[in-house]
Design an enzyme around this catalytic site. Structure first.
Site, short mmCIF file in Angstrom:
data_model
loop_
_atom_site.label_atom_id
_atom_site.label_comp_id
_atom_site.label_asym_id
_atom_site.label_seq_id
_atom_site.Cartn_x
_atom_site.Cartn_y
_atom_site.Cartn_z
N TYR A 60 -23.88 -34.08 0.44
CA TYR A 60 -24.74 -32.89 0.50
C TYR A 60 -25.83 -32.55 -0.61
O TYR A 60 -25.77 -33.47 -1.46
CB TYR A 60 -23.85 -31.63 0.43
CG TYR A 60 -22.79 -31.42 1.57
CD1 TYR A 60 -23.25 -30.64 2.42
CD2 TYR A 60 -21.64 -32.07 1.70
CE1 TYR A 60 -22.39 -30.23 3.72
CE2 TYR A 60 -20.75 -32.17 2.95
CZ TYR A 60 -21.06 -30.98 3.75
OH TYR A 60 -20.45 -30.70 4.75
N GLU A 61 -26.85 -31.88 -0.18
CA GLU A 61 -28.19 -32.19 -0.97
C GLU A 61 -27.92 -31.68 -2.32
O GLU A 61 -28.93 -32.21 -3.30
CB GLU A 61 -28.89 -30.84 -0.43
CG GLU A 61 -30.45 -31.25 -0.67
CD GLU A 61 -31.59 -30.14 0.39
OE1 GLU A 61 -32.18 -29.55 -0.40
OE2 GLU A 61 -31.13 -30.19 1.54
#
Length: 267
Positions: free
Chosen positions: A55-56
């Protein structure tokens, strides 16, 4: 409610499960929030237990028990193998070519897989200001392949997007290559009605599979461009009992957690 109540599952459930099936055990997947996150975690909980979800916010190997509300959700950090800085995430992992699949959603999408998540209408006087690109523009150019998932509708699937947030195949053909972008770009679009793949030459998304109970007429009625269908259109296999139970249990846990009825109760 399902548009096809006799089938025992909703179009959104079919979309999420169809999207989960394309992920492999050895994929390193950069996950968008929302439908992409649901699909990736269903894959992890069924046929791809060793998939690496990134995830970012910098979480690597996330294995959330509930779906995150945002990239900053503590559930991601709690369950990840490790958490790195955002610059390291993008420079080393993403731009370093270590991400096999970027899984994105879209507010607006055109037939060449270009995505708008910035504004609806004129940029300086928009009708609606959307959340923006975040890391999606970099994900779209640096991941080896891009999968897109979204519910069909003429407001979302449009002839011309209002703003280029994330570059797909541009004007089609070899546009990516002419710009020096060496990755494959969007190779799959999964909606609540069908599975689409880009034409090898034109790169225009083409329907290759219709979900159970869905007609070509329905697909065209919910799409803002003239739809191309493959020579032999298949029918997407219906969700299995295990796939449906996994997705519904995940959604139920998520709903309970976000209502404050989490795993821990404070006396």
């Amino acid at each position: 409610m399902s548009d096809h109540p006799g089938l025992g599952f909703t179009p959104n459930e079919m979309m999420t499960i169809a999207a989960s099936r394309v992920l492999k055990n050895d994929d390193v997947c950069f996950v968008g929030i929302g439908a992409p996150s649901a699909a990736c975690n269903v894959a992890r909980l069924t046929h791809a237990p060793d998939i690496t979800l990134i995830y970012e916010s910098g979480t690597i190997g996330a294995a959330p028990d509930v779906l995150p509300l945002s990239i900053g959700d503590g559930e991601l950090c709690d369950s990840a193998l490790t958490t790195v800085s955002v610059p390291e995430m993008f420079r080393y992992w993403l731009q370093g070519g270590r991400v096999s699949i970027g899984f994105l959603g879209a507010a607006q999408l055109d037939k060449f897989g270009n995505i708008n998540t910035t504004v609806i209408g004129d940029y300086f006087q928009p009708k609606t200001r959307l959340p923006g690109g975040g890391g999606a523009p970099e994900i779209a150019t640096s991941s080896k392949q891009i999968y897109i998932t979204m519910a069909q509708g003429k407001r979302g699937m449009v002839e011309k997007i209002d703003f280029f947030t994330s570059f797909g195949h541009g004007d089609g053909g070899d546009h990516r290559q002419r710009l020096g972008i060496g990755t494959a770009g969007p190779t799959l679009l999964i909606t609540d009605l069908a599975i689409w793949k880009p034409d090898p030459a034109s790169k225009e998304f083409t329907v290759v599979s219709l979900h159970p109970g869905v007609s070509r007429k329905e697909v065209q009625a919910t799409c803002g461009w003239t739809v191309s269908f493959a020579g032999a259109v298949e029918e997407t296999p219906a969700p299995t009992e295990l796939e449906l139970k996994t997705l519904r249990d995940l959604q139920a846990r998520t709903k309970a957690a976000h209502k404050g009825i989490g795993k821990e109760k404070v006396a």
